[in-house]
Design an enzyme around this catalytic site. Structure first.
Site, PDB file in Angstrom:
ATOM      1  N   ASP A 348     -57.756  21.553  24.431  1.00  0.00           N
ATOM      2  CA  ASP A 348     -58.281  22.831  23.988  1.00  0.00           C
ATOM      3  C   ASP A 348     -57.154  23.859  23.879  1.00  0.00           C
ATOM      4  O   ASP A 348     -56.296  23.946  24.770  1.00  0.00           O
ATOM      5  CB  ASP A 348     -59.329  23.310  25.000  1.00  0.00           C
ATOM      6  N   GLU A 385     -56.123  20.775  19.603  1.00  0.00           N
ATOM      7  CA  GLU A 385     -56.733  21.878  18.860  1.00  0.00           C
ATOM      8  C   GLU A 385     -55.574  22.837  18.584  1.00  0.00           C
ATOM      9  O   GLU A 385     -55.105  23.519  19.499  1.00  0.00           O
ATOM     10  CB  GLU A 385     -57.811  22.565  19.691  1.00  0.00           C
TER      11      GLU A 385
END
Length: 714
Positions: A348, A385
């Protein structure tokens, strides 16, 4: 009494002579080990760790054992403007905890500062409610039991990701026993894995499963951070997804899930959050790192170290320029691989992990370099990401070879091409072609392959696929933020009616768009990623930011599954598996040689695309010919026909005997048929056709003088 013990490994390590405790806190002046009863409510002993070596406080307790519950009180200066927030009144969670006791409830007793007075140290003791760790037993021997499956090895070109939520996937599944619904054990149930295996999924990508602490604001509203991007325990599986069955622990049940996935020949990837912690900003709770050594673990603002850099948008950022922070992440990742059976990670807000002091992103940052040389982690699946809100935050294509990256430009291009023509967000043929062939502009460098692009049209963050073709506005009132949260730029299309409708024409149009978008996604070059529930028509009623909705809005309703859509996905993935050129791991040359495989772009009339053809806005239709070598009978030719415009388009097919294998306007039950020399494609439609090797060779020899020139990709 505590003996000196050792400064390694960090955490609590069960040994024959007791338990060794080690905590990295170089700026602390002292550390106390606090032992609790089994419930974690009553503090029974408090012992000072007797030694500090290179900033690691340590000691061995002879009468401690696996199952002991403990926390720390860390002493040092309370000087927020200098970056120090030591407060021994607050019991702190070991960041290396394998199992966590208790749950953060959002009360102000967790604050290190006096409520409403952030400069003042809070003297109230929170031992009764603080999060604690439970000492884990020693790990089992390296060899697994005979029933444990070997890890699968999925070839890059064959990988199909499926992003899912452990709880949401099975909470309403009628074939999962009620006591297992929403748990790791429920996800391992045969009926659940049967569905994914039948679809053709190779890789389960779980949303965060590391232990989390929900935001105070949500807790006061009676909500929770359902998505789980608020990690506070990087070694411990989230206890809320544990079934609680006797004889199991969260860790053992998770490991059993990994073994069940491996037994199906599938991979298991988890979404991990190392970029920030659940302690949020300077007004947030003191749960672990903040009280252990705030100045060590976090990026602090150089102008006022009472405040945190906030490149995550979540209040703080872990500082991976510090070796101890890097060690925490690396030790945690290896634990999930070696002890819990994970095959890879989706990181993330990954740019945060590679930011230096000041915020610059560095492709050779310590974290990325450490991963690359690690004998365990370098062999795992690594997915970034590639964005955050730090300086130059958007880093698509900037990660090193070996990494895959979520490609949101693929998402926006497909939405714009198929759903937004004539409106804001529309894109043309050139941009479509570039993204369909794996975004070479971002990824064709440094030895990276087309599979580095993780293609998706929907993900957990945003509309589901059904909602993407049913809503043009977000409907997020249930989140309690006056419908201000979530993206306002969805590039969606509702077919003339906002939300659900009984109009058969609108419903048919939406069903066709879902099939077309799924077909495009699964037949594009790169690594496709499906969002769980898209294959069965799951709706969140227009909520495009359902991060705090742990209820029937987000739980997949299997009793209402669109089985025809699921069958269509199964068919497309079977064709993807059959059609090797459509999942190539090599870049297609812009000007192919006559005796090599080639990708050729054709107009509906069958001629090679020219610059004026690429620039046309009045006709959004073309063909992609995956051409076998002209003199070879070993490879089939594949033809993709597509029409994103509002009018039907007539296509002249390349010479030869073409067999229609897929039409997105006809659903899953498509009978293979011979195609005519000219075929008409309806609006918003994709077709896939195949020419067998013998027919391809006959056509090539009969038409040898006619060379179709290649077009430059993207």
């Amino acid at each position: 009494m505590l003996s000196h013990g050792l400064p390694f490994p960090l955490g609590a390590t069960a040994e024959r002579a007791g338990v060794n405790f080690a905590l990295a806190a170089p700026n602390a002046t002292g550390v106390e080990l606090c032992l609790f009863d089994d419930s974690g409510r009553q503090e029974t002993r408090r012992l000072a760790l007797p030694a500090c070596t290179d900033g690691v406080w340590h000691g061995r307790l002879a009468d401690a054992q696996p199952g002991s519950v403990y926390g720390y009180r860390v002493h040092g200066p309370w000087a927020p403007h200098e970056g120090h927030r030591f407060n021994p009144a607050k019991v702190l969670l070991d960041p290396y905890a394998r199992e966590i006791v208790g749950r953060y409830d959002g009360s102000d007793l967790y604050l290190g500062h006096v409520p409403g007075r952030p400069a003042d140290c809070d003297p109230r003791d929170n031992a009764a409610v603080a999060l604690k760790a439970r000492v884990a037993p020693p790990p089992p021997p390296p060899q697994r039991t005979a029933t444990a499956a070997a890890r699968p090895r999925i070839a890059a070109g064959e990988r199909v990701l499926y992003e899912l939520h452990v709880r949401g996937q099975t909470r309403r599944h009628p074939e999962v026993p009620a006591e297992l619904q929403g748990s790791y054990a429920g996800l391992a149930e045969p009926a659940v894995l049967d569905h994914l295996q039948r679809l053709g999924v190779t890789t389960l990508s779980l949303m965060p499963v590391q232990h989390r602490a929900d935001e105070e604001r949500l807790l006061h509203m009676g909500l929770s951070n359902y998505w789980g991007y608020t990690t506070i325990g990087w070694f411990a599986p989230e206890v809320r997804y544990w079934s609680g069955r006797p004889g199991t622990t969260p860790a053992s049940e998770f490991r059993a899930l990994a073994d069940a996935v491996h037994a199906r020949g599938m991979e298991l990837v988890i979404d991990v959050v190392y970029n920030h912690s659940a302690e949020t900003d300077e007004l947030g709770p003191t749960l672990s790192l903040r009280g252990i050594d705030n100045a060590l673990y976090y990026h602090l603002r150089p102008d006022d170290r009472a405040h945190y850099e906030n490149w995550t948008g979540c209040g703080n950022c872990l500082n991976f320029a510090e070796p101890r922070v890097l060690q925490l992440a690396m030790d945690s990742l290896r634990h999930w691989v070696t002890e819990l059976g994970v095959d890879g990670f989706r990181f993330d807000l990954a740019p945060v992990l590679a930011r230096r002091a000041g915020g610059d992103f560095e492709p050779r940052a310590p974290f990325l370099a450490a991963i690359a040389q690690d004998p365990v982690l370098s062999r795992t699946l690594l997915i970034a990401e590639p964005w955050d809100i730090g300086p130059g935050g958007y880093q698509l294509g900037a990660f090193p070879p070996g990494w895959l990256e979520w490609n949101d430009r693929y998402r926006d291009t497909q939405r714009g091409f198929w759903l937004r023509q004539g409106r804001e967000g529309a894109v043309g043929l050139g941009e479509f072609a570039h993204r369909f062939t794996a975004s070479s502009g971002e990824f064709a460098h440094g030895g990276r392959a087309p599979t580095a692009s993780v293609n998706f049209i929907t993900a957990h963050d945003g509309f589901t696929l059904r909602d993407l073709v049913s809503y043009e506005e977000r409907h997020n009132a249930a989140n309690g933020e006056d419908n201000r949260d979530g993206s306002s730029r969805n590039l969606s299309r509702n077919g003339g009616v906002e939300g659900e409708t009984d109009d058969p024409a609108v419903r048919a149009g939406r069903a066709g768009l879902q099939r077309t978008l799924l077909a495009v996604l699964l037949l594009s070059q790169g690594t496709p990623m499906l969002l769980a529930g898209d294959e069965i028509g799951h709706t969140q009623q227009g909520n495009n930011n359902a991060y705090c909705q742990d209820n029937e809005l987000t739980w997949l309703d299997w009793t209402q599954a669109d089985l025809a859509l699921s069958d269509f996905v199964t068919r497309v993935l079977a064709l993807r598996s059959e059609a090797a050129p459509l999942r190539s791991t090599r870049w297609w040359p812009a000007t192919p040689a006559d005796d090599s495989p080639a990708l050729r772009w054709l107009t509906p009339e069958g001629s090679a695309m020219t610059p004026p053809d690429w620039s046309r806005s009045d006709r959004l239709a073309l063909a992609l010919l995956f051409d076998a070598p002209r003199t070879s009978a070993s490879g089939a030719r594949w033809l993709v026909l597509l029409n994103a415009g509002p009018q039907a388009v007539s296509f002249s097919l390349p010479p030869g005997r073409w067999e229609g294998r897929l039409t997105s306007d006809a659903g899953a039950h498509v009978h293979t048929r011979a195609l005519a020399a000219t075929e008409i494609l309806a609006p918003a439609t994709l077709w896939l056709a195949k020419m067998e090797p013998e027919a391809a060779l006959d056509a090539a020899l009969a038409n040898a003088p006619s060379v179709i020139p290649g077009a430059t990709l993207g």
